[in-house]
Scaffold this motif. Structure first.
Motif, short mmCIF file in Angstrom:
data_model
loop_
_atom_site.label_atom_id
_atom_site.label_comp_id
_atom_site.label_asym_id
_atom_site.label_seq_id
_atom_site.Cartn_x
_atom_site.Cartn_y
_atom_site.Cartn_z
N THR A 173 10.52 -0.60 -6.88
CA THR A 173 10.07 0.54 -7.68
C THR A 173 8.70 0.94 -7.16
O THR A 173 7.73 0.22 -7.36
N GLY A 174 8.65 2.03 -6.47
CA GLY A 174 7.39 2.51 -5.90
C GLY A 174 6.81 1.49 -4.94
O GLY A 174 7.46 1.08 -3.98
N HIS A 175 5.60 1.02 -5.27
CA HIS A 175 4.91 0.09 -4.39
C HIS A 175 5.21 -1.37 -4.69
O HIS A 175 4.55 -2.26 -4.19
N ARG A 176 6.21 -1.61 -5.54
CA ARG A 176 6.53 -2.99 -5.93
C ARG A 176 7.96 -3.35 -5.53
O ARG A 176 8.86 -2.54 -5.65
N LEU A 177 8.10 -4.57 -5.08
CA LEU A 177 9.43 -5.04 -4.74
C LEU A 177 9.64 -6.41 -5.37
O LEU A 177 8.76 -7.27 -5.32
N ALA B 230 0.83 -1.21 0.00
CA ALA B 230 0.00 0.00 0.00
C ALA B 230 0.86 1.26 0.00
O ALA B 230 0.41 2.32 -0.41
N SER B 231 2.11 1.12 0.46
CA SER B 231 2.99 2.30 0.50
C SER B 231 4.34 1.97 -0.17
O SER B 231 4.56 0.83 -0.57
N ALA B 232 5.22 2.95 -0.24
CA ALA B 232 6.52 2.77 -0.89
C ALA B 232 7.35 1.70 -0.18
O ALA B 232 7.27 1.55 1.04
N LEU B 233 8.15 0.95 -0.96
CA LEU B 233 8.89 -0.17 -0.41
C LEU B 233 10.40 0.06 -0.36
O LEU B 233 11.15 -0.84 0.01
N ASP B 234 10.83 1.25 -0.77
CA ASP B 234 12.26 1.53 -0.85
C ASP B 234 12.99 1.25 0.47
O ASP B 234 14.11 0.75 0.48
N GLY B 235 12.30 1.52 1.57
CA GLY B 235 12.93 1.41 2.88
C GLY B 235 13.28 0.00 3.30
O GLY B 235 14.14 -0.20 4.15
N VAL B 236 12.62 -1.00 2.69
CA VAL B 236 12.86 -2.38 3.18
C VAL B 236 13.85 -3.15 2.33
O VAL B 236 14.18 -4.29 2.64
N ALA C 230 6.52 -7.19 6.41
CA ALA C 230 5.42 -6.89 7.33
C ALA C 230 5.93 -6.25 8.61
O ALA C 230 5.33 -5.29 9.12
N ASP C 231 7.08 -6.77 9.12
CA ASP C 231 7.65 -6.23 10.35
C ASP C 231 8.04 -4.77 10.21
O ASP C 231 8.06 -4.01 11.18
N ALA C 232 8.35 -4.35 8.98
CA ALA C 232 8.74 -2.96 8.73
C ALA C 232 7.52 -2.06 8.75
O ALA C 232 7.63 -0.85 8.54
N GLY C 233 6.34 -2.65 8.98
CA GLY C 233 5.13 -1.86 9.10
C GLY C 233 4.49 -1.51 7.78
O GLY C 233 3.68 -0.58 7.69
N VAL C 234 4.84 -2.26 6.72
CA VAL C 234 4.25 -2.00 5.41
C VAL C 234 3.08 -2.94 5.20
O VAL C 234 3.17 -4.14 5.50
N GLU C 235 1.98 -2.42 4.67
CA GLU C 235 0.80 -3.26 4.45
C GLU C 235 0.87 -3.92 3.07
O GLU C 235 0.91 -3.24 2.06
N LEU C 236 0.93 -5.26 3.05
CA LEU C 236 1.03 -5.98 1.78
C LEU C 236 -0.33 -6.04 1.10
O LEU C 236 -1.34 -6.29 1.74
N THR C 237 -0.36 -5.82 -0.24
CA THR C 237 -1.63 -5.95 -0.96
C THR C 237 -1.63 -7.13 -1.91
O THR C 237 -2.67 -7.65 -2.27
#
Lengths: 329, 288
Positions: free
Chosen positions: A254-258, A232-238, A276-283
């Motif tokens: 790239t953006g919301h895709r990893l 749901a959000s950017a994935l660069d951080g993980v 998931a632990d990084a607090g990102v919501e998977l879609t």
């Protein structure tokens, strides 16, 4: 004894190098699959073995005879199913078979040979010009079997055959192999060769990029998979966290895709929990297994990465390759 | 060449023997020979059976080469283009067997066609003219077979030496046109520059020998010695040369052997040997 051996076999047509420094050794009794995309140089190689085309450099021997100077001895002992052949439209199927038997100096019944390739005596009475593509292929295979050859060279034998025909062709190859015949056949379709071949070579752009058993190739490709995660959000951080997992490589976001390449099955859930632990919501989550089949398909489609993976086998695991080759004898 | 040459020849004969095109040409050859006899007979002119042979030789002079060239020019290149050559060469016959087997096979087809024409002529001669000059008929028949074989040789040689149907056709048609339409222009043209004038009735020897080398001419001149009356070669005339006479009749004094009619007939074999040798050499080296 060696059935086919090529040393630095090379063929150039003007600027185009069709076959480049091919070194190949096929043992007697072996069933060898010669794989590669169309235009990779398979037919050119076979044409050089049969003296239809003369090499620019290097040499080849077939059943111990030089492919050029010994072509008379070779054609006496080898059965050939050429690529892009055509039949004599006005002659019956039986006449074709009879001609093959006669030139081989054999004493066989034409109807037996017709039956072995799935043609009835009635088919044999008809002019071959009226045959379907599949029937022509069968007829030419029947001609190749005349005189019980020691070596069968078949260029794209599954061309024009329906699935039943392909199964029959594979049965025929197995039966010939059981009689002790060496079989060398080419294909651009992996599944046509994998169930019958002891060993395969993969040719790409004139160069041999892999030479192994099917199992060996499968092993070298490994059970890896490509995971694609959408969030749901950017994935660069993980990215760094995912890349740190053991057995995960090539992580890109790239953006919301990893995307990540996973070599070890156990790493797959770890990728998901890390994200998931990084607090990102998977879609969404997609996993594409990398199989020999898919690797070969992408190679056929011209993919460089697949070529490198398959090629990596030749360069990185020479020891196993030798062991496999030894196991075939 | 191996023992497979004959096997290839037999198969080729069987295959070519099923060609409708070839049978149409053979039909034309036989039909026109028959027609010639019937027309002359129908006009009611008082012509002896022996003189009829002259009428037979003229259409044969054109039809035999055409039949032989059409029957031969695709012999090898046709198989090379279609791919049946791979099937053939994948079996024990080698390239020499293919070239010489094809030559024999096609020569047999044309030979058979010529023999059939002569059998029809023989029958019609007996039926319509009340007799047949057997010896003359047989020798003209033999000469016609040789004549046909010469053009089969040319066609098969070309067919072996080229890689495309178009080139084979261009070369065979071109060569025939040189013999048929341009031989006089070429030879008399060269003569003009070499001798400051066109050939006279008694020209230089080399010019006469050049006439011997044109199979259309050497056939006609040799045929003239076998039948009653003169057989003229069917060719385009430019009237650069004042006469139609045979080379043997255009020398003052003794005729050297190489200008005699029998030698001209022998020279027909040049058109088997040279094209086949060149074609075979090129075919042997070719990437198929």
């Amino acid at each position: 004894m060696t059935a086919i051996r090529t040393d630095g076999l090379t063929k150039r047509f003007g600027d185009l190098t069709a076959v480049s420094g091919l070194d190949l050794e096929i043992e007697e009794g072996e069933v060898f699959g010669f794989l590669g995309p169309n235009g990779a140089g398979k037919s050119t190689t076979i044409n050089m073995l049969l003296d239809f085309t003369r090499p620019t450099a290097g040499s080849a021997t077939v059943l111990g005879y030089d492919a050029q100077t010994g072509s008379d001895e070779i054609s006496q002992r080898v059965g050939i199913l050429p690529e892009g052949f055509s039949v004599y439209d006005r002659l019956t199927g039986r006449k074709h078979i009879e001609f093959a038997i006669q030139t081989k100096g054999a004493d066989q019944s034409p109807d037996d040979l017709l039956a072995r390739v799935g043609l009835s005596p009635e088919d044999g009475d008809r002019a071959a010009g009226g045959y379907s593509k599949g029937m022509r292929q069968r007829l030419a295979t029947g001609m190749a079997l005349a005189g019980d050859p020691d070596l069968l060279i078949m260029d794209e034998p599954s061309t024009g055959l329906d699935p039943t025909g392909i199964n029959e062709m594979q049965d025929l190859v197995r039966a010939e192999a059981e009689r002790g015949t060496t079989v060398f056949f080419s294909s651009h379709i992996l599944e046509h060769v994998e169930s019958v071949c002891d060993r395969v070579g993969i040719l790409r752009a004139g160069e041999l990029i892999a030479l192994d058993t099917i199992d060996g190739l499968r092993e070298s490709v490994g059970g890896g998979a490509t995971m694609t995660i959408t969030a749901a959000s950017a994935l660069d951080g993980v990215v760094d966290a995912v890349a740190a997992i053991d057995g995960v490589s090539n992580v890109t976001a790239t953006g919301h895709r990893l995307e990540a390449f996973v070599e070890r099955p156990a790493a797959k859930p770890l990728v998901v929990t890390t994200v998931a632990d990084a607090g990102v919501e998977l879609t969404d989550l997609r996993i594409e297994e990398t199989s020999l089949e898919s690797m070969f398909t992408t190679l056929i489609e011209g993919d460089e990465a697949a070529a490198t993976t398959l090629a990596g086998d030749v360069e990185s695991a020479p020891d196993r390759r030798v062991a496999n080759a030894g196991g075939d004898e | 060449m191996t023992g497979h040459t004959l096997t290839v020849a037999k198969k080729d004969f069987a295959d070519a023997g099923r060609s409708k095109l070839l049978w149409s040409i053979i039909g034309l050859l036989v039909g026109l020979s028959a027609l010639g006899y019937i027309i002359v007979w129908a006009t009611g002119e008082d012509i002896a059976a022996g003189e009829m042979l002259g009428f037979l030789a003229i259409p044969l002079g054109v039809l035999v080469p055409i039949a032989a060239l059409i029957g031969g020019y695709m012999a090898i290149v046709g198989e090379r283009r279609s791919g049946s050559l791979k099937l053939l060469l994948g079996l024990p016959p080698n390239r020499a067997d293919v070239v010489f087997g094809k030559l024999l096979g096609r020569a047999a087809v044309i030979g058979l066609a010529v023999v059939l024409s002569f059998v029809v002529a023989l029958v019609l001669s007996i039926v319509l003219f009340g007799g047949a000059p057997i010896v003359d008929l047989a020798s003209l028949g033999a000469l016609s077979v040789l004549y046909g074989v010469a053009f089969v040789g040319l066609a098969v040689g070309v067919s072996a030496g080229v890689a495309s149907r178009g080139r084979a056709m261009a070369l065979t048609v071109g060569t025939f046109m040189i013999f048929f339409a341009f031989w006089e222009l070429l030879t008399a043209g060269v003569y003009y520059f070499a001798h400051d004038g066109f050939p006279t009735e008694y020209p230089a020897t080399w010019y006469l020998f050049a006439q011997q080398l044109n199979p259309l001419q050497s056939f006609a001149y040799a045929a003239s010695t076998l039948v009653e009356g003169q057989v003229f070669p069917v060719m385009f005339r430019f009237n650069l040369d004042p006469t139609f006479a045979a080379p043997a009749d255009r020398v003052a004094g003794d005729t050297p052997f190489f200008l005699q009619e029998w030698f001209g007939a022998l020279l027909l074999l040049v058109w088997v040997v040279v094209p086949v040798a060149i074609g075979y050499y090129r075919f042997e080296k070719a990437d198929l």
